[in-house]
Design a protein around this motif. Sequence first.
Motif, PDB file in Angstrom:
ATOM      1  N   GLY A   1      64.249 -30.911  17.299  1.00  0.00           N
ATOM      2  CA  GLY A   1      64.881 -31.784  16.312  1.00  0.00           C
ATOM      3  C   GLY A   1      64.916 -31.089  14.965  1.00  0.00           C
ATOM      4  O   GLY A   1      63.871 -30.799  14.393  1.00  0.00           O
ATOM      5  N   ALA A   2      66.117 -30.818  14.463  1.00  0.00           N
ATOM      6  CA  ALA A   2      66.253 -30.097  13.196  1.00  0.00           C
ATOM      7  C   ALA A   2      65.640 -30.915  12.066  1.00  0.00           C
ATOM      8  O   ALA A   2      65.716 -32.133  12.053  1.00  0.00           O
TER       9      ALA A   2
ATOM     10  N   LYS B   1      67.318 -41.012  15.672  1.00  0.00           N
ATOM     11  CA  LYS B   1      68.627 -41.374  16.175  1.00  0.00           C
ATOM     12  C   LYS B   1      69.529 -41.935  15.067  1.00  0.00           C
ATOM     13  O   LYS B   1      70.712 -41.628  14.994  1.00  0.00           O
ATOM     14  N   GLU B   2      68.944 -42.767  14.187  1.00  0.00           N
ATOM     15  CA  GLU B   2      69.737 -43.429  13.157  1.00  0.00           C
ATOM     16  C   GLU B   2      70.506 -42.408  12.317  1.00  0.00           C
ATOM     17  O   GLU B   2      71.608 -42.674  11.855  1.00  0.00           O
ATOM     18  N   GLU B   3      69.883 -41.234  12.153  1.00  0.00           N
ATOM     19  CA  GLU B   3      70.492 -40.274  11.242  1.00  0.00           C
ATOM     20  C   GLU B   3      71.853 -39.799  11.724  1.00  0.00           C
ATOM     21  O   GLU B   3      72.653 -39.304  10.950  1.00  0.00           O
ATOM     22  N   LEU B   4      72.100 -39.937  13.027  1.00  0.00           N
ATOM     23  CA  LEU B   4      73.367 -39.434  13.562  1.00  0.00           C
ATOM     24  C   LEU B   4      74.533 -40.336  13.202  1.00  0.00           C
ATOM     25  O   LEU B   4      75.659 -39.890  13.073  1.00  0.00           O
TER      26      LEU B   4
ATOM     27  N   PRO C   1      71.246 -35.963  21.033  1.00  0.00           N
ATOM     28  CA  PRO C   1      71.766 -34.903  20.164  1.00  0.00           C
ATOM     29  C   PRO C   1      70.879 -34.617  18.955  1.00  0.00           C
ATOM     30  O   PRO C   1      70.991 -33.556  18.354  1.00  0.00           O
ATOM     31  N   GLN C   2      70.019 -35.534  18.589  1.00  0.00           N
ATOM     32  CA  GLN C   2      69.172 -35.308  17.416  1.00  0.00           C
ATOM     33  C   GLN C   2      67.938 -34.484  17.749  1.00  0.00           C
ATOM     34  O   GLN C   2      67.122 -34.215  16.878  1.00  0.00           O
ATOM     35  N   GLY C   3      67.777 -34.077  19.035  1.00  0.00           N
ATOM     36  CA  GLY C   3      66.580 -33.339  19.431  1.00  0.00           C
ATOM     37  C   GLY C   3      65.499 -34.303  19.868  1.00  0.00           C
ATOM     38  O   GLY C   3      65.611 -35.509  19.686  1.00  0.00           O
TER      39      GLY C   3
ATOM     40  N   ASN D   1      62.457 -31.118  11.398  1.00  0.00           N
ATOM     41  CA  ASN D   1      61.209 -31.739  11.839  1.00  0.00           C
ATOM     42  C   ASN D   1      60.269 -30.618  12.291  1.00  0.00           C
ATOM     43  O   ASN D   1      60.475 -30.010  13.339  1.00  0.00           O
ATOM     44  N   ASN D   2      59.249 -30.345  11.488  1.00  0.00           N
ATOM     45  CA  ASN D   2      58.363 -29.223  11.807  1.00  0.00           C
ATOM     46  C   ASN D   2      57.531 -29.464  13.053  1.00  0.00           C
ATOM     47  O   ASN D   2      57.277 -28.531  13.827  1.00  0.00           O
ATOM     48  N   VAL D   3      57.107 -30.708  13.268  1.00  0.00           N
ATOM     49  CA  VAL D   3      56.364 -31.002  14.495  1.00  0.00           C
ATOM     50  C   VAL D   3      57.260 -30.738  15.697  1.00  0.00           C
ATOM     51  O   VAL D   3      56.832 -30.166  16.705  1.00  0.00           O
ATOM     52  N   GLY D   4      58.516 -31.140  15.564  1.00  0.00           N
ATOM     53  CA  GLY D   4      59.481 -30.898  16.626  1.00  0.00           C
ATOM     54  C   GLY D   4      59.604 -29.418  16.942  1.00  0.00           C
ATOM     55  O   GLY D   4      59.719 -29.023  18.100  1.00  0.00           O
ATOM     56  N   THR D   5      59.553 -28.573  15.899  1.00  0.00           N
ATOM     57  CA  THR D   5      59.648 -27.135  16.119  1.00  0.00           C
ATOM     58  C   THR D   5      58.450 -26.635  16.921  1.00  0.00           C
ATOM     59  O   THR D   5      58.611 -25.820  17.841  1.00  0.00           O
TER      60      THR D   5
END
Lengths: 476, 256
Positions: free
Chosen positions: A406-407, A469-472, A462-464, A409-413
């Motif tokens: 998820g772009a 999700k809301e951001e999309l 698509p958000q990773g 988002n460091n935890v996501g990375t």
Amino acid sequence: MNRTVGDRLGNSEPAITAIAKLFPFHNLPFATCMEGYIVSLIIFTAIFALFGLGLNLQWGYTGLINFGHVAFMAVGGYVTVLLSDLDVPIPLLIWIPFCVLVGSLFAALLGLLIGLSTVRLREDYLAIVTIGVSEMVRLVALNEEWLTRGAFGVQGFPLPLQGFAPTLLTRIGMLAIFTGVIAIGYWQLWKWLRQRIKGVSRQSLINSSLAVAGYLGSLGLLLYGTVIIARQLKLAEDLSPWLLGLFLLGALVGIIALYTWLAQQTIPRLPDWFVGLSLVSCLLSLAVGLWIYQFAAHAIYTYSRTSIKTGLMFISVLVVAVIFWGLQKLVRSPWGRVLKAIREDEEVAKALGKNVFWYKLQALMLGGLVAGVAGALYAWQLTTVYPDNFQPLVTFNAWTIVVLGGAGNNVGTLLGAAIFWAYQTSTRFILADVVPLDDARLGAFRVMIIGLLLMVLMVWRPQGILGKKEELTLGR
Amino acid sequence: MVDNANALLSAKNLYKSFGGIKAVDNASIEVPQGSITGLIGPNGAGKTTLFNLLSSFIRPDSGEVIFDGEPIQQLQPHQIAQQGMVRTFQVARVLSRLSVMENMLLATQHQSGENFWNVWLRPGQVIKEERSQREYASEILESVGLSHMAQEYAGALSGGQRKLLEIARALMVRPKLILLDEPAAGVNPTLINKICEHIVQWNREGLSFLVIEHNMDVIMSLCDRVWVLAEGRNLASGTPAEMQKNTQVLEAYLGQ
Ligand SMILES: Nc1ncnc2c1ncn2[C@@H]1O[C@H](COP(=O)(O)OP(=O)(O)O)[C@@H](O)[C@H]1O
Ligand SMILES: [Mg+2]
């Protein structure tokens, strides 16, 4: 010679040998290689987590499209090892960190140069220039043999903690630090999970968790069964590769279709399915994490003069922890807010008195610096550095990791890096045993599957994995 | 008609052409300290382009801009905002994936937390500043009636709310002058009245405004003085009532 992991770990013998039996695919003796394998898996994950964090700062937070991220890694790696190879009357314990500092500063300098030449131009220029620069760096490394020894590669450079023979007390201290870092990680995970679970009724939580566990468990068993059958078929060799490939493809498509249909049936009836999924994934990651942790802990506990990789693992994990913490502080600060504003609409940032150009440079430099540190660790892990280690594919891997998690988002990375390397390692064994392809084609095939998985992710989420999700759906 | 000792902003003979189009053709304008000044003119007259020139988003081919006694046409857009002149956009631009509160906080000037060393080395000060700015932002959001949306994504706001947020955000800069590009366009009449009330209120507190607006009711109720632009040139200037009677002005609008 044929020791089992159980021998090495003494007390946990039955569990370990049981797990060992779950992996019938190894042609290598399971016992001796597993610990080394896990240690190097942790190192690679840490390196690429760092590498991804750098890209995430540039692209995920600031919106700068960098298709040549590997250039920072190459510069950081080469400068560090070439410098550290010089003869200086300084103890390595001080000299090596200094070299890493210089190497990563050079990577930051590269970010500055790229920024100065492109940031004033339209955004797409940055993407093009970064591709060009990364290929240029690689070609310079290949051709300037007086400096980089070209295709022969740099080797024999000093490694960190080389010849370090810690006493029992030191080793226990190292183990405590390592364990502390892991524990903090799990503590954060628990806090996140608690937030999720809050407000969900116990009954609903149990239902959804059981449903998700059943879903994932049966899916895993089915895939496992397919792999076992395919492996037997491949070993028996009385099926042509075409038929075997067709069987695999058919089975895979069938399973995916079945489970998509199942998900469509169950999700509407399980309002809290996502909480259940979160809980199950956390438990799963706890189990896998602990399983991996015992190997790492054992490696640190038995640290000796010869276990260079264990030292590198220890350093890598610490470096990732510290840099991750520093970056988290940054992206949640007013400084990080300016970066996000630039990503959203840089004209607005300008109108509100932010020096957009300067912040873009900072993001490029800081992201480059972090990738430069990753480059130093990468060089140490490889022990011989060739220009070919810095192919554009490495940049692609960083993008995969960031997009996966998820772009922005460091935890996501971090999660993306873990998943990416879990995939890399597991497929190396499983696919080789199952898929009727030779080694070179298999390598390409594995990358193809990543592309396919990314496509599926883009459709489904698509958000990773950890993106919001809301951001999309927000309009400009 | 230009050159007033107490002018907060004065621009003289600004010229800007895009290819063959003279978008702004030797236009001048002046905003007295403490005033609400209007800027009107038919579509395509060059009003927005004039705003872009004043705020350095576009460089003029010639002409000069003086703000608060200093020439500013050589400054960067962000430097002009730091000097105390903030512009808004004709189509409201909010930072969609930031919360309404974050949109507000971004606009604060001289935050130590915008330097990354301070974030690491002086976290206490950064947090303290942030807290006091948050209070100020809450006050403004409360007064424009957006406080219930503070934690929502700005991208979730309606068109009218976005206009409000943009003005509120400009206020966070603690500027001397705000340039408003059609604050009432696409906003419902109730909200227009509310926006006007706020502008008058803030003006009483000492803030000056330069307002582009097509809605003549808004211009009549707000402005002390109006400048009329047509085809990039100054056509007339005076009180709103005078402009409504001015035949040249009427012709320029009817000629459209
Ligand atoms: N960036 C640009 N490039 C080319 N032409 C432009 C540009 N910006 C504005 N124009 C032209 O300049 C003229 C004035 O436009 P504008 O300032 O937007 O008018 P207004 O805001 O008064 O409606 C128009 O003819 C427009 O087409
Ligand atoms: Mg306009």
